[in-house]
Write a protein that holds these residues in place. Structure first.
Motif, PDB file in Angstrom:
ATOM      1  N   ILE A   3      40.803  49.543  18.316  1.00 28.34           N
ATOM      2  CA  ILE A   3      41.513  48.415  18.895  1.00 28.34           C
ATOM      3  C   ILE A   3      40.540  47.584  19.709  1.00 28.34           C
ATOM      4  O   ILE A   3      39.750  48.123  20.492  1.00 28.34           O
ATOM      5  CB  ILE A   3      42.660  48.898  19.805  1.00 28.34           C
ATOM      6  CG1 ILE A   3      43.611  49.813  19.026  1.00 28.34           C
ATOM      7  CG2 ILE A   3      43.409  47.717  20.413  1.00 28.34           C
ATOM      8  CD1 ILE A   3      44.602  50.551  19.909  1.00 28.34           C
ATOM      9  N   VAL A   4      40.592  46.274  19.531  1.00 24.22           N
ATOM     10  CA  VAL A   4      39.806  45.353  20.338  1.00 24.22           C
ATOM     11  C   VAL A   4      40.773  44.489  21.131  1.00 24.22           C
ATOM     12  O   VAL A   4      41.733  43.950  20.577  1.00 24.22           O
ATOM     13  CB  VAL A   4      38.887  44.469  19.466  1.00 24.22           C
ATOM     14  CG1 VAL A   4      38.273  43.335  20.299  1.00 24.22           C
ATOM     15  CG2 VAL A   4      37.775  45.313  18.855  1.00 24.22           C
ATOM     16  N   ALA A   5      40.535  44.370  22.426  1.00 19.71           N
ATOM     17  CA  ALA A   5      41.368  43.527  23.281  1.00 19.71           C
ATOM     18  C   ALA A   5      40.478  42.538  24.020  1.00 19.71           C
ATOM     19  O   ALA A   5      39.429  42.904  24.547  1.00 19.71           O
ATOM     20  CB  ALA A   5      42.148  44.374  24.276  1.00 19.71           C
ATOM     21  N   LEU A   6      40.903  41.277  24.027  1.00 13.26           N
ATOM     22  CA  LEU A   6      40.239  40.244  24.818  1.00 13.26           C
ATOM     23  C   LEU A   6      40.978  40.158  26.147  1.00 13.26           C
ATOM     24  O   LEU A   6      42.201  39.957  26.153  1.00 13.26           O
ATOM     25  CB  LEU A   6      40.278  38.892  24.106  1.00 13.26           C
ATOM     26  CG  LEU A   6      39.230  38.623  23.008  1.00 13.26           C
ATOM     27  CD1 LEU A   6      39.318  39.640  21.890  1.00 13.26           C
ATOM     28  CD2 LEU A   6      39.394  37.203  22.457  1.00 13.26           C
ATOM     29  N   ALA A   7      40.276  40.320  27.248  1.00 13.26           N
ATOM     30  CA  ALA A   7      41.005  40.476  28.502  1.00 13.26           C
ATOM     31  C   ALA A   7      40.384  39.699  29.650  1.00 13.26           C
ATOM     32  O   ALA A   7      39.161  39.593  29.771  1.00 13.26           O
ATOM     33  CB  ALA A   7      41.089  41.956  28.887  1.00 13.26           C
ATOM     34  N   GLY A   8      41.279  39.193  30.497  1.00 15.64           N
ATOM     35  CA  GLY A   8      40.871  38.590  31.750  1.00 15.64           C
ATOM     36  C   GLY A   8      40.996  39.608  32.868  1.00 15.64           C
ATOM     37  O   GLY A   8      40.642  40.773  32.697  1.00 15.64           O
ATOM     38  N   VAL A 194      42.962  46.608  14.828  1.00 13.36           N
ATOM     39  CA  VAL A 194      43.924  45.737  15.506  1.00 13.36           C
ATOM     40  C   VAL A 194      43.165  44.935  16.573  1.00 13.36           C
ATOM     41  O   VAL A 194      42.294  45.477  17.257  1.00 13.36           O
ATOM     42  CB  VAL A 194      45.053  46.538  16.190  1.00 13.36           C
ATOM     43  CG1 VAL A 194      46.013  45.599  16.924  1.00 13.36           C
ATOM     44  CG2 VAL A 194      45.817  47.392  15.198  1.00 13.36           C
ATOM     45  N   ILE A 195      43.520  43.666  16.709  1.00 15.51           N
ATOM     46  CA  ILE A 195      42.975  42.832  17.781  1.00 15.51           C
ATOM     47  C   ILE A 195      44.139  42.348  18.628  1.00 15.51           C
ATOM     48  O   ILE A 195      45.126  41.820  18.103  1.00 15.51           O
ATOM     49  CB  ILE A 195      42.182  41.632  17.220  1.00 15.51           C
ATOM     50  CG1 ILE A 195      41.004  42.132  16.375  1.00 15.51           C
ATOM     51  CG2 ILE A 195      41.674  40.731  18.354  1.00 15.51           C
ATOM     52  CD1 ILE A 195      40.281  41.031  15.616  1.00 15.51           C
ATOM     53  N   ARG A 216      35.597  33.029  18.427  1.00 15.36           N
ATOM     54  CA  ARG A 216      36.830  32.541  17.809  1.00 15.36           C
ATOM     55  C   ARG A 216      36.761  32.685  16.292  1.00 15.36           C
ATOM     56  O   ARG A 216      37.727  33.127  15.641  1.00 15.36           O
ATOM     57  CB  ARG A 216      37.080  31.079  18.183  1.00 15.36           C
ATOM     58  CG  ARG A 216      38.298  30.460  17.479  1.00 15.36           C
ATOM     59  CD  ARG A 216      38.461  29.001  17.826  1.00 15.36           C
ATOM     60  NE  ARG A 216      38.941  28.813  19.185  1.00 15.36           N
ATOM     61  CZ  ARG A 216      40.223  28.793  19.529  1.00 15.36           C
ATOM     62  NH1 ARG A 216      41.162  28.935  18.600  1.00 15.36           N
ATOM     63  NH2 ARG A 216      40.577  28.615  20.780  1.00 15.36           N
ATOM     64  N   GLU A 217      35.618  32.312  15.730  1.00 16.78           N
ATOM     65  CA  GLU A 217      35.452  32.382  14.276  1.00 16.78           C
ATOM     66  C   GLU A 217      35.565  33.824  13.784  1.00 16.78           C
ATOM     67  O   GLU A 217      36.159  34.092  12.739  1.00 16.78           O
ATOM     68  CB  GLU A 217      34.107  31.783  13.885  1.00 16.78           C
ATOM     69  CG  GLU A 217      33.972  30.284  14.141  1.00 16.78           C
ATOM     70  CD  GLU A 217      33.659  29.932  15.593  1.00 16.78           C
ATOM     71  OE1 GLU A 217      33.592  28.724  15.911  1.00 16.78           O
ATOM     72  OE2 GLU A 217      33.498  30.861  16.425  1.00 16.78           O
ATOM     73  N   ALA A 218      35.006  34.761  14.563  1.00 17.62           N
ATOM     74  CA  ALA A 218      35.058  36.165  14.169  1.00 17.62           C
ATOM     75  C   ALA A 218      36.489  36.692  14.217  1.00 17.62           C
ATOM     76  O   ALA A 218      36.924  37.438  13.331  1.00 17.62           O
ATOM     77  CB  ALA A 218      34.160  36.996  15.078  1.00 17.62           C
ATOM     78  N   VAL A 219      37.246  36.303  15.243  1.00 18.19           N
ATOM     79  CA  VAL A 219      38.635  36.738  15.349  1.00 18.19           C
ATOM     80  C   VAL A 219      39.455  36.164  14.198  1.00 18.19           C
ATOM     81  O   VAL A 219      40.248  36.866  13.561  1.00 18.19           O
ATOM     82  CB  VAL A 219      39.234  36.323  16.709  1.00 18.19           C
ATOM     83  CG1 VAL A 219      40.736  36.590  16.733  1.00 18.19           C
ATOM     84  CG2 VAL A 219      38.540  37.059  17.847  1.00 18.19           C
ATOM     85  N   ALA A 220      39.258  34.876  13.907  1.00 19.28           N
ATOM     86  CA  ALA A 220      40.011  34.228  12.833  1.00 19.28           C
ATOM     87  C   ALA A 220      39.697  34.846  11.469  1.00 19.28           C
ATOM     88  O   ALA A 220      40.572  34.913  10.593  1.00 19.28           O
ATOM     89  CB  ALA A 220      39.710  32.735  12.819  1.00 19.28           C
ATOM     90  N   ALA A 221      38.454  35.283  11.293  1.00 19.04           N
ATOM     91  CA  ALA A 221      38.034  35.823   9.998  1.00 19.04           C
ATOM     92  C   ALA A 221      38.254  37.326   9.880  1.00 19.04           C
ATOM     93  O   ALA A 221      38.104  37.887   8.792  1.00 19.04           O
ATOM     94  CB  ALA A 221      36.552  35.514   9.774  1.00 19.04           C
ATOM     95  N   ALA A 222      38.605  37.982  10.973  1.00 20.44           N
ATOM     96  CA  ALA A 222      38.733  39.441  10.961  1.00 20.44           C
ATOM     97  C   ALA A 222      39.852  39.885  10.025  1.00 20.44           C
ATOM     98  O   ALA A 222      40.919  39.269   9.969  1.00 20.44           O
ATOM     99  CB  ALA A 222      39.007  39.949  12.371  1.00 20.44           C
ATOM    100  N   PRO A 223      39.636  40.952   9.278  1.00 20.23           N
ATOM    101  CA  PRO A 223      40.704  41.473   8.413  1.00 20.23           C
ATOM    102  C   PRO A 223      41.837  42.114   9.200  1.00 20.23           C
ATOM    103  O   PRO A 223      42.939  42.267   8.680  1.00 20.23           O
ATOM    104  CB  PRO A 223      39.975  42.512   7.554  1.00 20.23           C
ATOM    105  CG  PRO A 223      38.766  42.901   8.353  1.00 20.23           C
ATOM    106  CD  PRO A 223      38.365  41.690   9.126  1.00 20.23           C
ATOM    107  N   ALA A 224      41.588  42.474  10.451  1.00 17.38           N
ATOM    108  CA  ALA A 224      42.602  43.123  11.270  1.00 17.38           C
ATOM    109  C   ALA A 224      43.671  42.129  11.715  1.00 17.38           C
ATOM    110  O   ALA A 224      43.381  40.949  11.913  1.00 17.38           O
ATOM    111  CB  ALA A 224      41.950  43.754  12.503  1.00 17.38           C
TER     112      ALA A 224
END
Length: 319
Positions: A3-8, A194-195, A216-224
Motif C-alpha cells: 500500500i502506498v499513501a500520500l500524506a500530509g 493500492v494507492i 502525478r504521472e506515476a500515480v495516474a499510470a499506476a496499475p493499482a
C-alpha cells in the motif's frame, strides 16, 4: 499487500494509524510525505508533516494538539524570546528541538533528507516506510494582499501566524517544478497494489506532493487502484482551514468538488461521509466510483473502518 499513501500532517497521520490497525503484519505500507510545509527556523530544518507522521505512528505525538511531542517543555523557546529571537508564533518544544538538531546536523554532513528520515525512524519505529516526496527543497508559499500590499509568505506563516484569516490568492509550491522525486518514491508507486489519498489537505499536502514532476504521472499510470477519502464533510473541512486554500485554486469546499478536482484520470474511487450521500451520483457520473461511509476519525477503530472501506473500494475498482 503493498500500500502506498500520500500524506500530509495531522489528518494523514491519524488515518495512517487506522490503516495500520486495519491491515495485517504481512502488508507493507509506504508513506510519501509532504515536505512543502518544511521551514528553516533558528538555523534548523523543520519538517512538520514528516515529524507528525513519525511521532503519531511512533507513540510520541501530543494527542490533543495532533502535532508536537507529548510531555513537552518549552525552555529553549522561552530563552530564545529573552534574546529577542523569533519567530514567537511557531512553537518548537525542547523535545522537538532535538529532532530538528539531529536532522540539521545530518543534512550538513551530506546525508539526503531521505537518509535522515530513515535514520530518525529507527528510533520511532512507525511501522511504515516513510519517504519524503523529494530530497530537494520545496516550500509552499501563499500569495496574499493585506495592509503591506500584495506579497507571498511561507505557508506556515499563513497557517500558524495568520490562521488563514486573509484570503489566499494563490498557492505556490516554490521549487517543486525543478524538484525530483526522492529515491524509492516512483518505484513504490509503480509496485503498489493500492494507492491511497488520506483525508489530508488536497491543495497544500497531497497537491504539493503531486506537484513534484513525475509523481502525478506515476500515480495516474499506476496499475493499482487509487482511492481517496474526502477531507470535507458537509461543506466544511474536518480540521483546519482547507476551504481557504481550496478557494485559492478555484475549488469549492465540498466532497464532490475535491473529487472532481483530482479527476477520473488520477483517482478511481472516492469515499465521502454519510452526510454527503447526495454527492455520490455526481462523483460517479464523472467516472469515479464513490461510496458514502462514516469519515470522522473519532478513534483508532473508527479510522480503521475508514481504511477498510477504502481498501474494499479499491478491490471493487481494481483495473
Amino acid at each position: 499487500m503493498r500500500i502506498v499513501a500520500l500524506a500530509g500532517g495531522i489528518g494523514g497521520a491519524r488515518f495512517l494509524r487506522g490503516l495500520l490497525a486495519a491491515v495485517g503484519p504481512q502488508d507493507e505500507i509506504t508513506v510519501i510525505g509532504n515536505t512543502g510545509d518544511d521551514i528553516h527556523l533558528y538555523g534548523l530544518k523543520v519538517c512538520p508533516d514528516l515529524d507528525t507522521v513519525m511521532y503519531t505512528l511512533g507513540g510520541g505525538i501530543h494527542e490533543e494538539q495532533g502535532w508536537g511531542r507529548t510531555d513537552e517543555t518549552w525552555s529553549i523557546k522561552a530563552e530564545m524570546k529573552e534574546y529577542g529571537v523569533g519567530p514567537e508564533w511557531f512553537g518548537l518544544g525542547d523535545r522537538d528541538f532535538a529532532t530538528h538538531l539531529v536532522r540539521s546536523q545530518m543534512l550538513t554532513a551530506g546525508y539526503s533528507l531521505s537518509q535522515v528520515t530513515e535514520a530518525l525512524c529507527v528510533r520511532w519505529k512507525p511501522g511504515v516506510r516513510l519517504l519524503p516526496m523529494s530530497d530537494d527543497r520545496v516550500e509552499t508559499h501563499v500569495r496574499i494582499t493585506d495592509e503591506q500590499g500584495t506579497r507571498a509568505i511561507h505557508f506556515q506563516e499563513y497557517w500558524v501566524r495568520l490562521h488563514a484569516a486573509v484570503d489566499a490568492e494563490a498557492i505556490i509550491p516554490v521549487g517543486a517544478d525543478t524538484a525530483k522525486p526522492a529515491p524509492g518514491v516512483l518505484e513504490a508507486i509503480a509496485a503498489a497494489d493500492v494507492i491511497l489519498f488520506p483525508p489530508s489537505n488536497p491543495v497544500v499536502s497531497i497537491g504539493t506532493i503531486l506537484a513534484v514532476p513525475g509523481i502525478r504521472e506515476a500515480v495516474a499510470a499506476a496499475p493499482a487502484p487509487v482511492v481517496g477519502l474526502s477531507p470535507i464533510i458537509g461543506g466544511a473541512p474536518v480540521r483546519g482551514m482547507a476551504d481557504k486554500v481550496l478557494a485559492a485554486v478555484g475549488v469549492e469546499a465540498t466532497a464532490e468538488a475535491v473529487a472532481l478536482n483530482y479527476g477520473a484520470t488520477l483517482i478511481d474511487g472516492w469515499l465521502v461521509d454519510t452526510a454527503d450521500q447526495d454527492s455520490v451520483a455526481a462523483v460517479e457520473a464523472a467516472g469515479i466510483a464513490c461510496r458514502a461511509v462514516p469519515l470522522l476519525m473519532t478513534d483508532v477503530e473508527a479510522t480503521a473502518e475508514m481504511a477498510r472501506a477504502a481498501l474494499a473500494l479499491a478491490e471493487q475498482v481494481r483495473k
